[in-house]
Design a protein around this motif. Sequence first.
Motif, PDB file in Angstrom:
ATOM      1  N   UNK A   1       0.847  -1.191   0.000  1.00  0.00           N
ATOM      2  CA  UNK A   1       0.000   0.000   0.000  1.00  0.00           C
ATOM      3  C   UNK A   1       0.883   1.242   0.000  1.00  0.00           C
ATOM      4  N   UNK A   2       0.413   2.290  -0.668  1.00  0.00           N
ATOM      5  CA  UNK A   2       1.206   3.505  -0.819  1.00  0.00           C
ATOM      6  C   UNK A   2       0.321   4.722  -0.604  1.00  0.00           C
ATOM      7  N   UNK A   3       0.828   5.699   0.136  1.00  0.00           N
ATOM      8  CA  UNK A   3       0.119   6.957   0.297  1.00  0.00           C
ATOM      9  C   UNK A   3       0.265   7.772  -0.982  1.00  0.00           C
ATOM     10  N   UNK A 101      -4.234  -1.779  -3.953  1.00  0.00           N
ATOM     11  CA  UNK A 101      -3.955  -2.773  -4.982  1.00  0.00           C
ATOM     12  C   UNK A 101      -4.228  -2.109  -6.323  1.00  0.00           C
ATOM     13  N   UNK A 102      -3.981  -2.774  -7.443  1.00  0.00           N
ATOM     14  CA  UNK A 102      -4.256  -2.148  -8.738  1.00  0.00           C
ATOM     15  C   UNK A 102      -5.691  -1.656  -8.891  1.00  0.00           C
ATOM     16  N   UNK A 103      -6.634  -2.250  -8.172  1.00  0.00           N
ATOM     17  CA  UNK A 103      -8.038  -1.855  -8.336  1.00  0.00           C
ATOM     18  C   UNK A 103      -8.657  -1.267  -7.078  1.00  0.00           C
ATOM     19  N   UNK A 104      -7.983  -1.370  -5.937  1.00  0.00           N
ATOM     20  CA  UNK A 104      -8.564  -0.906  -4.679  1.00  0.00           C
ATOM     21  C   UNK A 104      -7.747   0.234  -4.082  1.00  0.00           C
ATOM     22  N   UNK A 105      -8.463   1.100  -3.370  1.00  0.00           N
ATOM     23  CA  UNK A 105      -7.851   2.216  -2.667  1.00  0.00           C
ATOM     24  C   UNK A 105      -8.404   2.251  -1.249  1.00  0.00           C
ATOM     25  N   UNK A 138     -12.134   2.502  -7.575  1.00  0.00           N
ATOM     26  CA  UNK A 138     -12.130   3.779  -8.292  1.00  0.00           C
ATOM     27  C   UNK A 138     -12.788   3.641  -9.653  1.00  0.00           C
ATOM     28  N   UNK A 139     -13.696   4.548  -9.964  1.00  0.00           N
ATOM     29  CA  UNK A 139     -14.320   4.654 -11.279  1.00  0.00           C
ATOM     30  C   UNK A 139     -13.621   5.791 -12.015  1.00  0.00           C
TER      31      UNK A 139
END
Length: 621
Positions: A1-3, A101-105, A138-139
Amino acid sequence: MELLFAWIDSYKNIKRLGFNFSNYQDVSLEFGENSSIVKVRINEARENFKIFGPRIKSMTGIIGKNGSGKSNILELIGMSMEQRRLESINSSSYFLLYKYSPTKYVIEGADFKLVQNILNDISINSGYQNPYSFTVRYNREEGVFKKLEFLQEDTKKIKSLEILTANHQGYSSHVARFSEASIMFQRIVLQPKNIGVYPKYKMLIDFNKHNDIGNQTFQAKDRVYLHIRPNLKYTAHGKYDLELKVNKSLKIIFKTNDMDYALSPYEKKKNWISSLTEKYIFFAWESLTDHLIKYDEEHKIPTLKERIENIPNNGNVWGYYSEILNLLMGELDRLNNFWVDKDEYYNAFDELTLLLFSLPSKAFTQDTLKILVGDVEEESISNLLRRLDKEYLKTDSPDLLNRILKVEFLPFSSGEEAFLNLFSTLYYGITINKNHERKTLLILLDEPDQFMHPEWCRLFIWQLTTFLKQTCDYYNYQVIFTTHSPFLVSDLPNSYVITLDKNQDTGECIALPKISTQTFASNIHTLLADKFFMDTTTGEFAFQTINKVIKRLNNPRPLSVKKRRDISSIIGVIGEPIIQNRLIEMFNAKVPNDREQRLRELKDQQRKIQSEIDKIESEDV
C-alpha cells in the motif's frame, strides 16, 4: 500500500491544500458549488522508472521556511487513532488516499462531508463517525469511488501499511514512544532518546560489517568505545553518614600505576562491581533518611544507622551487601515509597550484578567500563544493554535500577551522534516488528539532516537508500521527509519535491509551484540561487555591508582619508571576484575625483590665508 495524496481542508495552519506523495501518480481534485469536492482524478502522469530501486516505491521531500507547515503534514500522516479522534473533535478536516492494490484504494480521514460527493451510495446520514476508513474501488470515467468496506467493521484486521515516524525533538518519553496497530495501518512513533542503547550498539556493529555506509561518514570500527559508568547522585549528611565494614586492606583500589600492574583483570572487575554496590547502598540510605526527615521520623535514623553498622561482615562481602540492601529496601517499602514489592528492586539489582560479572574482565578500568565496538555482537554486552533499556524506557512502572548506570558511545562529535541516533532509530523501528509479507513501511522523517555537517547532508539520501536496502528485505518503502537543505533536494527530481511558504500576515501555509530548475544532480549553488531557498547567497551582514559601500561610492560627497581606508579594507576581504572587481573599479573612479576636489579646497584655503596675511601686513605699514 502507498500513500498517494492528502487533502487538508483544515489542520493547524494548513487550509484547503492538496499534496501528492507518489512519484508515479498524480491526484487532482475538481470542485463544484460551495467549493465542495466532486471528482478525483488519478493519473499515471509520472515516469515509471524507479530511480531509488525496486523496493523504495517513492521518496518525497517537503521544503519550506520555518513555520510554513512542513512538520504539520508529517504529524497528520503519522497521527495515532486516539489523536485523530481528538483532532476530529477539534474540527480538523482532511482525508488521505492510499493505493491498496491495482483496483482498490483506501480513504481515511475526518469530516465525512469532504468525501460524500466522491463516494457512491454513501450519504452523510449513514452514521459513520470520525475518524473513518474505507476500502473503495475507483471509477476512472466518473472520477468517484464505490465503497467496498468500512474498515472499522472489518474483523480481519489486515495490516498492509506500517507508518514509522522518527523525530529529533518532540514530547516527553511518556508519549513519544508508542506502537499502535489498527485495521489497515500500524503506526510507530519514535525518538532517538526513547529507543534505548542496545539499538545503537547493534547499529554500530552492522555499520562495521557493511562499511559502504559507515565509511562515508565516520569509521566506528576500532575507534568508538562503549562507556558505562556509575550514575548515582547522593550527598553526605554529616551526622548520618553510614560506615560500612569493608576490609580496606583487601579492597582493591585503582589509584596508582604501581597497584594497577599487580591486579588481575578479574580483581579489577570485582572491585568495580563492589564499588558500584556501595554507591547503591549510600544512594538508598540517603533516600531513606530524606524520607524519614520529610515525614517527621528523623528520630528513627540513629537506630537504623546502628542496626546497619552492626551487621557483621564475615568475609562474604556480597552476603554483607545483600543484608544491608534488604534492610534498606524493607524500610523504604514501609514508608510506601515503592510502587512494587521491595523484592523486585533487590532482584533487579542482583540480576544487574550478575550481568556485570558476565562482561569481559579487561573492560573494567578505575571509573568506567570501556568496551571497544567491533563488528561482532557480544552476547554479554547485548544482554546488559537490553536489561538497562527495559528499565530506563519504562513509562507505566518505576525504574527498578534508578538509572544506576550511564551509557555513552565515545568519542562522538554532535554530528556523528545525530547520524547514529537517526539511523539506530530507523533500525529499531524497522526491526521491532519483522514482517515477511512484503508490506509497505512509510517512513516519516522531520528534518533528518538537522545538526549534520554539510558533507553529511550531501551524502544523506545515498546513505538512507543504502541503509534501507541492507537492513532488511521484507519491506517495500515509502519515504517522506522535511528539510531546509538544498543538499537533500539535489538528490530528488523536482517532481518529487513539495515547496511551502508561509503567509506573513495570517501565518497560513502556502503551496508554491515546483522549483523552476531541475533539482536532480543540480549544482548546490544553482539551487541556492533559487529564490525559494535564499533571496541572496551572501550572508545578510556581508550583503548589507557591501550595499553601504556601494551607496557611499555613489555619493557625490568626497571621502575622508579614514573612510577611504575603511572601504579599501572591506573591498580587500570580499571573496566573490566579480563583486570585488566591480567595487575596485568604482573606488578607483571615485578617489581621483576626491583628490582633485581636495586640491581645489586646499588652494581655496591657501588664497584665503594669503589674503589674511596681506591684510595684516598692509595694516602694519
